[in-house]
Design an enzyme around this catalytic site. Structure first.
Site, PDB file in Angstrom:
ATOM      1  N   GLY A 184     -32.424   3.262  49.275  1.00 25.70           N
ATOM      2  CA  GLY A 184     -32.273   2.447  50.566  1.00 25.70           C
ATOM      3  C   GLY A 184     -31.437   2.977  51.706  1.00 25.70           C
ATOM      4  N   ARG A 224     -23.238   8.366  39.207  1.00 21.90           N
ATOM      5  CA  ARG A 224     -22.576   7.561  40.313  1.00 21.90           C
ATOM      6  C   ARG A 224     -21.154   7.572  39.993  1.00 21.90           C
ATOM      7  NH1 ARG A 224     -27.067   2.773  40.794  1.00 21.90           N
ATOM      8  NH2 ARG A 224     -27.935   3.846  42.478  1.00 21.90           N
ATOM      9  N   LYS A 254     -45.635   2.449  46.198  1.00 21.59           N
ATOM     10  CA  LYS A 254     -46.370   1.524  47.429  1.00 21.59           C
ATOM     11  C   LYS A 254     -46.054   2.179  48.939  1.00 21.59           C
ATOM     12  CE  LYS A 254     -45.496  -2.877  45.051  1.00 21.59           C
ATOM     13  NZ  LYS A 254     -44.581  -3.740  44.985  1.00 21.59           N
ATOM     14  N   GLY A 283     -33.774   7.177  43.717  1.00 13.87           N
ATOM     15  CA  GLY A 283     -33.535   7.229  42.131  1.00 13.87           C
ATOM     16  C   GLY A 283     -34.741   7.908  41.486  1.00 13.87           C
TER      17      GLY A 283
END
Ligand code: AMP
Length: 415
Positions: free
Chosen positions: A396, A34, A217, A373
């Site tokens: 996200g 980052r 999930k 990630g």
């Protein structure tokens, strides 16, 4: 305004970056991706004769000062990356004097923005169900504006370059932009690249378009899955989701990860895929383990016939072959989420098969976008980073952008 056109000479720029880097227990950075991602913007401003005020969040300090989330820990790493000294403001909302004293070429790093609840703008210590919540929220929104105004007062221009938080309407990612006119606010190079990559996938889609969604999930990805079913030609669903689908059809899944309250959601996904003519590719077999560890004993079972005492941790050989075949020949590829517990070397074969197939398709002309990630970690782990088209820094934010949502961090600049 664009960062290329702006004249930074003699100006102070406040730049929102995403320096939320992982640290080990000694406060050492374990992955500086980052920081490296923000360098083109930061260096450009300095090279052009501007002064830099850098702001970021780190972790989730929930509006309180916590030493373990201090950006002071990464000050030296930022200085090394920029090749010049970096000053530090221990209180991000009281840095007026330090900001005012900055000369061209100098750099000031602000302490973690999220030490102030105003950054996120959510009321603290009060539950949503509380009758006083709405009033508390209103009050916090007003405080958020004041906080953003203070940050804005430090600089002549604002640069938004934190793609990882661009889907949040926080003081530093969006609200602050209200205090600059259109000529003095812009996206940074990283944001420009990320937005262009999303456009490349969604703008003029080259077909076949194959998306691969994995991870643990269904619930956390259902929004994007439903959205992709309106766009892709093939959708590979893998990872822990496999077993919710198998269970939804009455399969035996042993001790595999499952969301029992999402069985109807899984069936709904299958129905929507059929309706939209999307080929859904699920894993017919699984590499199973007799406990959740890298050294567990392994056995291959059909994904819907896993005996008690075993759990599926990776896509089986048949599944891997199907995944490769589905990706072969694709012209647009999106990958988010691993096909198994890739952190265990003995259960990363499914994710590796996907990564390799994407690299091969890319070599044959596909545009491949890797985001989130864990998929990025996979691509790095398998040494495929330079064999894909674009690796997004956003998890996200990327998914929301692909869903077609307007990111507040982009809207704040572009209107
Ligand atoms: P997510 O955050 O939902 O993208 O999930 C990423 C995580 O899913 C990774 O840490 C993987 O280890 C995990 N994962 C993938 N497949 C499985 C599986 N079959 N069982 C348990 N965890 C899994």
């Amino acid at each position: 305004m664009t960062i290329k056109d702006y004249k930074f000479a003699g100006k102070k720029a406040i730049v929102r970056v995403d320096f939320n880097v992982p640290l080990d227990e000694n406060g050492k950075i374990t992955d500086d991706t980052r920081i490296r991602g923000a360098l083109p913007t930061l260096k450009h401003i300095l090279d052009e004769g501007g002064a830099l005020i850098i702001m970021s969040h780190m972790g989730k300090p929930k509006g309180k000062v916590q030493a373990k989330f201090s950006l002071g820990q990464i000050k030296d790493a930022v200085a090394a990356a920029l090749g010049r000294p970096v000053q530090f403001a221990e209180d991000c909302a009281k840095a007026q004097d330090q900001a005012a004293a900055l000369k061209p070429g100098e750099v000031l790093l602000l302490e973690n923005l999220r030490f102030y609840p105003e950054e996120e703008g959510k009321p603290v210590g009060i539950e949503k169900e509380d009758p006083a919540y709405e009033a508390a929220k209103k009050e916090m929104k007003a405080r958020q504006k004041d906080f953003a105004k203070v940050l804005a007062s430090y600089a002549d221009c604002y640069v938004m370059d934190a793609f990882g938080t661009a889907h949040r309407k926080h003081a530093s990612t969006a609200v602050i932009a209200d205090y600059f006119d259109a000529d003095n606010k812009m996206l940074g190079f990283l944001m420009e690249k990320e937005v262009a990559a999303v456009d490349a996938v969604l703008g003029d889609i080259k077909r076949p378009f194959v998306a691969i969604m994995g991870g643990s999930k269904v619930s956390s990805k259902i929004g994007i899955i439903e959205n992709l079913l309106g766009k892709v030609d093939k959708l590979i669903l893998c990872g822990g989701m496999t077993y919710t689908f198998a269970k939804a059809h009455g399969g035996e899944i042993g001790g595999s990860i499952v969301e029992l309250d999402k069985l109807d959601v899984a069936l709904g996904v299958e129905e929507l895929a059929k309706k939209n003519g999307v080929e859904l590719v699920l894993a017919p077999d699984a590499i199973c383990a007799d406990n959740f560890s890298n050294d567990a004993n392994q056995k291959i079972f059909p994904s819907n016939a896993i005996p008690e005492g075993w759990e599926g941790l990776d896509a089986g050989p048949e599944a891997q072959k199907n995944f490769r075949n589905a990706i072969k020949g694709a012209k647009t590829i999106l990958w988010n989420g691993p096909a198994g517990v890739f952190e265990f070397d003995n259960f990363c074969g499914g994710s590796r098969a996907i990564g390799e197939a994407i690299a091969e398709a890319t070599a044959e002309g596909a545009f491949s976008l890797i985001g989130g990630g864990d998929s990025v970690a996979c691509v790095n782990k398998f040494g495929l980073a330079d064999k894909v088209s674009y690796i997004s820094t956003g998890g996200g934010a990327l998914l929301e952008a692909i869903e077609g949502k307007v990111l507040p961090g982009v809207a704040a600049i572009k209107g």
